[in-house]
Scaffold this motif. Structure first.
Motif, PDB file in Angstrom:
ATOM      1  N   TRP A 153      -2.528  14.320   2.738  1.00 52.65           N
ATOM      2  CA  TRP A 153      -2.764  13.970   1.331  1.00 52.65           C
ATOM      3  C   TRP A 153      -2.315  12.528   1.079  1.00 52.65           C
ATOM      4  CZ3 TRP A 153       0.756  14.456  -3.286  1.00 52.65           C
ATOM      5  CH2 TRP A 153       0.045  14.400  -4.479  1.00 52.65           C
ATOM      6  N   LEU A 154      -1.142  12.179   1.625  1.00 50.35           N
ATOM      7  CA  LEU A 154      -0.626  10.814   1.444  1.00 50.35           C
ATOM      8  C   LEU A 154      -1.553   9.804   2.116  1.00 50.35           C
ATOM      9  CD1 LEU A 154       3.180  11.480   2.035  1.00 50.35           C
ATOM     10  CD2 LEU A 154       2.064  10.997  -0.146  1.00 50.35           C
ATOM     11  N   CYS A 155      -2.030  10.128   3.310  1.00 54.17           N
ATOM     12  CA  CYS A 155      -2.958   9.226   4.004  1.00 54.17           C
ATOM     13  C   CYS A 155      -4.220   9.022   3.177  1.00 54.17           C
ATOM     14  CB  CYS A 155      -3.367   9.780   5.371  1.00 54.17           C
ATOM     15  SG  CYS A 155      -2.084   9.631   6.606  1.00 54.17           S
ATOM     16  N   ARG A 156      -4.676  10.104   2.520  1.00 55.17           N
ATOM     17  CA  ARG A 156      -5.893   9.986   1.729  1.00 55.17           C
ATOM     18  C   ARG A 156      -5.665   9.043   0.538  1.00 55.17           C
ATOM     19  NH1 ARG A 156      -8.057  15.329  -0.693  1.00 55.17           N
ATOM     20  NH2 ARG A 156      -7.396  15.919   1.391  1.00 55.17           N
ATOM     21  N   ILE A 157      -4.531   9.204  -0.138  1.00 55.51           N
ATOM     22  CA  ILE A 157      -4.237   8.311  -1.263  1.00 55.51           C
ATOM     23  C   ILE A 157      -4.179   6.875  -0.762  1.00 55.51           C
ATOM     24  CG2 ILE A 157      -2.555   7.718  -3.056  1.00 55.51           C
ATOM     25  CD1 ILE A 157      -1.659  10.602  -3.113  1.00 55.51           C
ATOM     26  N   LEU A 158      -3.489   6.693   0.375  1.00 54.74           N
ATOM     27  CA  LEU A 158      -3.319   5.340   0.913  1.00 54.74           C
ATOM     28  C   LEU A 158      -4.673   4.705   1.259  1.00 54.74           C
ATOM     29  CD1 LEU A 158      -0.433   4.193   3.114  1.00 54.74           C
ATOM     30  CD2 LEU A 158      -2.705   3.453   3.721  1.00 54.74           C
ATOM     31  N   LEU A 159      -5.541   5.500   1.875  1.00 48.32           N
ATOM     32  CA  LEU A 159      -6.865   4.982   2.230  1.00 48.32           C
ATOM     33  C   LEU A 159      -7.653   4.575   0.988  1.00 48.32           C
ATOM     34  CD1 LEU A 159      -8.313   7.244   5.047  1.00 48.32           C
ATOM     35  CD2 LEU A 159      -8.321   4.760   4.968  1.00 48.32           C
ATOM     36  N   ASN A 160      -7.555   5.396  -0.067  1.00 45.77           N
ATOM     37  CA  ASN A 160      -8.263   5.063  -1.305  1.00 45.77           C
ATOM     38  C   ASN A 160      -7.738   3.762  -1.904  1.00 45.77           C
ATOM     39  OD1 ASN A 160     -10.017   7.205  -1.264  1.00 45.77           O
ATOM     40  ND2 ASN A 160      -8.673   8.547  -2.444  1.00 45.77           N
ATOM     41  N   ARG A 161      -6.410   3.612  -1.876  1.00 40.40           N
ATOM     42  CA  ARG A 161      -5.814   2.368  -2.410  1.00 40.40           C
ATOM     43  C   ARG A 161      -6.300   1.179  -1.591  1.00 40.40           C
ATOM     44  NH1 ARG A 161      -2.923   3.544  -7.268  1.00 40.40           N
ATOM     45  NH2 ARG A 161      -3.770   5.617  -7.237  1.00 40.40           N
ATOM     46  N   PHE A 162      -6.349   1.372  -0.274  1.00 39.66           N
ATOM     47  CA  PHE A 162      -6.763   0.306   0.627  1.00 39.66           C
ATOM     48  C   PHE A 162      -8.196  -0.119   0.299  1.00 39.66           C
ATOM     49  CE2 PHE A 162      -8.647  -0.785   4.882  1.00 39.66           C
ATOM     50  CZ  PHE A 162      -8.013  -2.005   5.023  1.00 39.66           C
ATOM     51  N   ARG A 163      -9.085   0.862   0.112  1.00 40.68           N
ATOM     52  CA  ARG A 163     -10.479   0.545  -0.218  1.00 40.68           C
ATOM     53  C   ARG A 163     -10.557  -0.158  -1.560  1.00 40.68           C
ATOM     54  NH1 ARG A 163     -12.311   6.462   1.238  1.00 40.68           N
ATOM     55  NH2 ARG A 163     -12.866   6.244   3.434  1.00 40.68           N
TER      56      ARG A 163
ATOM     57  N   LEU B 263       0.838  -1.208   0.000  1.00 39.37           N
ATOM     58  CA  LEU B 263       0.000   0.000   0.000  1.00 39.37           C
ATOM     59  C   LEU B 263       0.872   1.258   0.000  1.00 39.37           C
ATOM     60  CD1 LEU B 263      -2.850  -0.566   2.626  1.00 39.37           C
ATOM     61  CD2 LEU B 263      -3.118  -0.004   0.218  1.00 39.37           C
ATOM     62  N   VAL B 264       1.912   1.229   0.832  1.00 36.73           N
ATOM     63  CA  VAL B 264       2.792   2.398   0.917  1.00 36.73           C
ATOM     64  C   VAL B 264       3.470   2.624  -0.438  1.00 36.73           C
ATOM     65  CG1 VAL B 264       4.848   3.362   2.014  1.00 36.73           C
ATOM     66  CG2 VAL B 264       3.150   2.166   3.395  1.00 36.73           C
ATOM     67  N   GLN B 265       3.908   1.538  -1.052  1.00 34.94           N
ATOM     68  CA  GLN B 265       4.586   1.673  -2.350  1.00 34.94           C
ATOM     69  C   GLN B 265       3.645   2.272  -3.405  1.00 34.94           C
ATOM     70  OE1 GLN B 265       6.733  -1.793  -3.555  1.00 34.94           O
ATOM     71  NE2 GLN B 265       7.682  -0.748  -5.284  1.00 34.94           N
ATOM     72  N   ASP B 266       2.415   1.751  -3.459  1.00 31.05           N
ATOM     73  CA  ASP B 266       1.423   2.300  -4.393  1.00 31.05           C
ATOM     74  C   ASP B 266       1.206   3.786  -4.133  1.00 31.05           C
ATOM     75  OD1 ASP B 266       1.024  -0.105  -5.541  1.00 31.05           O
ATOM     76  OD2 ASP B 266      -0.993  -0.447  -4.753  1.00 31.05           O
ATOM     77  N   THR B 267       1.117   4.112  -2.851  1.00 26.72           N
ATOM     78  CA  THR B 267       0.853   5.498  -2.467  1.00 26.72           C
ATOM     79  C   THR B 267       1.988   6.411  -2.901  1.00 26.72           C
ATOM     80  OG1 THR B 267      -0.375   4.711  -0.560  1.00 26.72           O
ATOM     81  CG2 THR B 267       0.366   7.000  -0.495  1.00 26.72           C
ATOM     82  N   LEU B 268       3.215   5.950  -2.676  1.00 26.98           N
ATOM     83  CA  LEU B 268       4.372   6.765  -3.051  1.00 26.98           C
ATOM     84  C   LEU B 268       4.399   6.973  -4.552  1.00 26.98           C
ATOM     85  CD1 LEU B 268       7.079   5.134  -0.761  1.00 26.98           C
ATOM     86  CD2 LEU B 268       6.024   7.380  -0.479  1.00 26.98           C
ATOM     87  N   GLU B 269       4.129   5.899  -5.291  1.00 23.01           N
ATOM     88  CA  GLU B 269       4.178   6.029  -6.747  1.00 23.01           C
ATOM     89  C   GLU B 269       3.109   7.000  -7.232  1.00 23.01           C
ATOM     90  OE1 GLU B 269       4.307   1.938  -7.959  1.00 23.01           O
ATOM     91  OE2 GLU B 269       6.409   1.811  -7.362  1.00 23.01           O
ATOM     92  N   ALA B 270       1.921   6.898  -6.646  1.00 23.53           N
ATOM     93  CA  ALA B 270       0.850   7.826  -7.039  1.00 23.53           C
ATOM     94  C   ALA B 270       1.238   9.260  -6.683  1.00 23.53           C
ATOM     95  CB  ALA B 270      -0.455   7.436  -6.355  1.00 23.53           C
ATOM     96  N   ALA B 271       1.803   9.438  -5.496  1.00 30.27           N
ATOM     97  CA  ALA B 271       2.157  10.793  -5.052  1.00 30.27           C
ATOM     98  C   ALA B 271       3.253  11.389  -5.935  1.00 30.27           C
ATOM     99  CB  ALA B 271       2.601  10.777  -3.597  1.00 30.27           C
ATOM    100  N   LEU B 272       4.181  10.544  -6.369  1.00 28.80           N
ATOM    101  CA  LEU B 272       5.253  11.035  -7.230  1.00 28.80           C
ATOM    102  C   LEU B 272       4.720  11.373  -8.615  1.00 28.80           C
ATOM    103  CD1 LEU B 272       8.008   8.539  -6.086  1.00 28.80           C
ATOM    104  CD2 LEU B 272       8.002  11.000  -5.694  1.00 28.80           C
ATOM    105  N   ALA B 273       3.788  10.545  -9.096  1.00 23.42           N
ATOM    106  CA  ALA B 273       3.227  10.778 -10.425  1.00 23.42           C
ATOM    107  C   ALA B 273       2.416  12.066 -10.443  1.00 23.42           C
ATOM    108  CB  ALA B 273       2.350   9.601 -10.842  1.00 23.42           C
ATOM    109  N   ARG B 274       1.825  12.415  -9.305  1.00 23.77           N
ATOM    110  CA  ARG B 274       0.953  13.593  -9.271  1.00 23.77           C
ATOM    111  C   ARG B 274       1.646  14.795  -8.669  1.00 23.77           C
ATOM    112  NH1 ARG B 274      -3.626  10.015  -6.589  1.00 23.77           N
ATOM    113  NH2 ARG B 274      -3.963   8.643  -8.365  1.00 23.77           N
ATOM    114  N   ARG B 275       2.948  14.734  -8.647  1.00 21.93           N
ATOM    115  CA  ARG B 275       3.743  15.786  -8.026  1.00 21.93           C
ATOM    116  C   ARG B 275       3.363  17.172  -8.546  1.00 21.93           C
ATOM    117  NH1 ARG B 275       9.895  15.028  -9.184  1.00 21.93           N
ATOM    118  NH2 ARG B 275       8.898  13.325 -10.282  1.00 21.93           N
TER     119      ARG B 275
END
Lengths: 170, 254
Positions: free
Chosen positions: A55-65, A31-43
């Motif tokens: 913001w990172l927690c929100r991305i992570l929660l969405n990935r988790f769901r 989950l953390v890896q997915d989140t980091l990649e998404a955050a970097l892509a949307r930099r």
């Protein structure tokens, strides 16, 4: 590049949040890896005008769901303490709470309640910040939190103590 | 403030506990007169301490290399021209074209498109997570759905068939829009991933397919033949573009 530094600095905290949420080391780090990649892509969207952590927690929660929707049956976590917490810290906080019991009780909570509780208790967000991370109304967050705490209290077996307190107060 | 003597609800107490410093002080003052509340606060303190003891130590573990690798790679890529620079260059080129082509060309760069994409992404965020009520009218009643949405939009619309990409229509709903109501058509694939196609009336300013994204969702949007449309989902960009092209043809081809 402050943005990258900030993301890198957030990794340990994100891992703790993800571990508590997903309850499995590998799944949490995925989950953390997915989140980091998404955050970097949307930099390019990041304007530095709000807490990056939220913001990172929100991305992570969405990935988790999303992950839960994808493989619902497999997501049932086992009721065990997978990665033992550091013993001195554990002993310090133990008081009357057995940590393994609390961990098991967290596993019984609906995901949204567990996430709400972790955002305030572990991440230290205010109720308003946690509501914005979860994309829900503050009232909704307050009620998720109340239900999560009531279940935790019940499952860890101190409901009786609480009732005695209640009576004494009247 | 609550009248003296009435029990404060757990929700209200939690709002104060996780609120501002003043909120917390007010809560402490109440707890001094309310043993039940004081008991709740002690219990919540114990819960928080237990959760921190359980999970905070994870942050002290060494971070696996695979997690730092993506940041390291991004740092290396910074030396190459940042994507932002290309975006600015592209915008400038479009602007120059706009001046050449006159104001109708320049209007393409004006707000209607981004606002459309933002509204569509907000609608997706609200409804795609709905387990029980993602749509108002289900796809089993497609004929009625099409008739109803076409009538309310004042223009015939037809849900595109996205089954080649594994997405089936699950239904739709009506939303408020700027110049007319908007239709939101929801699709789902076998893995439960959802896509939303947002359609509203939009006169003038025809555009090419354009991309927008926010945390957790991406959109391809376009304006053509009086319709403003956006396809939103949390899918890889290439997949979403393919789907948007299918949706574009499905909506407008007769």
């Amino acid at each position: 590049m402050p943005y990258l530094d900030e993301i890198e600095a957030a990794i340990p905290g994100l891992r703790a949040f993800a571990r508590a949420l997903a309850r499995d080391r590998e799944a949490a780090d995925d989950l953390v890896q997915d989140t980091l990649e998404a955050a970097l892509a949307r930099r390019a969207q990041w304007r530095g005008d709000g807490p990056l952590r939220g913001w990172l927690c929100r991305i992570l929660l969405n990935r988790f769901r999303d992950g839960l929707r994808r493989n619902r049956p497999a997501a049932v976590a086992l009721a065990l303490v997978p990665d033992q917490p550091d013993p001195p810290a554990a002993r310090k906080a133990e008081g009357r709470l057995a940590l393994a019991e609390v961990h098991a009780a967290m596993g019984q909570l609906p995901d949204d309640q567990r996430a709400a509780l972790l955002l305030v208790a572990l991440e230290g967000l205010s109720l308003a910040e946690a509501a914005s991370v979860m994309g829900c109304a503050e009232g909704t967050l307050a009620s998720r939190l109340a239900r999560a705490r009531a279940t935790l209290r019940q499952v860890t077996g101190r409901e009786m103590v609480a009732q005695r307190h209640g009576k004494a107060g009247e | 403030m609550m009248p003296e003597g009435s029990r404060i609800s757990a929700e209200e107490a939690l709002r104060l506990r996780h609120g501002s410093a003043e909120d917390q002080a007010r809560l402490a003052a109440r707890a001094a007169r309310d043993a039940g509340l004081a008991g709740d606060l002690e219990e919540w303190d114990r819960q928080d301490a237990a959760l921190r003891a359980l999970y905070a130590p994870v942050a002290d573990e060494p971070v696996p290399a695979r997690l730092t690798a993506s940041v390291t790679a991004a740092r290396a890529a910074v030396r190459a021209p940042a994507p932002g620079i290309w975006r600015i260059a592209a915008a400038l080129a479009l602007l120059a074209l706009g001046f050449l082509a006159g104001w109708s060309g320049a209007r393409m760069l004006q707000p209607p498109g981004p606002a459309l994409a933002e509204t569509a992404m907000a609608s997706f965020a609200t409804y795609a997570v709905e387990v029980a009520h993602p749509v108002e009218v289900g796809a089993e009643d497609e004929a009625h759905l099409v008739k109803w949405l076409s009538k309310r939009l004042g223009t015939p619309i037809r849900p595109p068939d996205l089954s080649d990409e594994g997405f089936r229509l699950i239904g739709g709903r009506l939303l408020p829009g700027e110049t007319s109501p908007a239709a939101l058509l929801m699709y789902e694939d076998e893995m439960g991933r959802r896509l939303a196609l947002y359609v509203t009336r939009r006169e003038g300013g025809e555009t090419e397919l354009a991309f927008a994204e926010e945390p957790g969702r991406r959109a391809f949007w376009w304006i053509e033949e009086g319709l403003g449309c956006a396809l939103v989902g949390d899918l890889p960009r290439d997949t979403l573009r393919r789907l948007a092209i299918s949706a574009y043809h499905g909506l407008t081809d007769t």
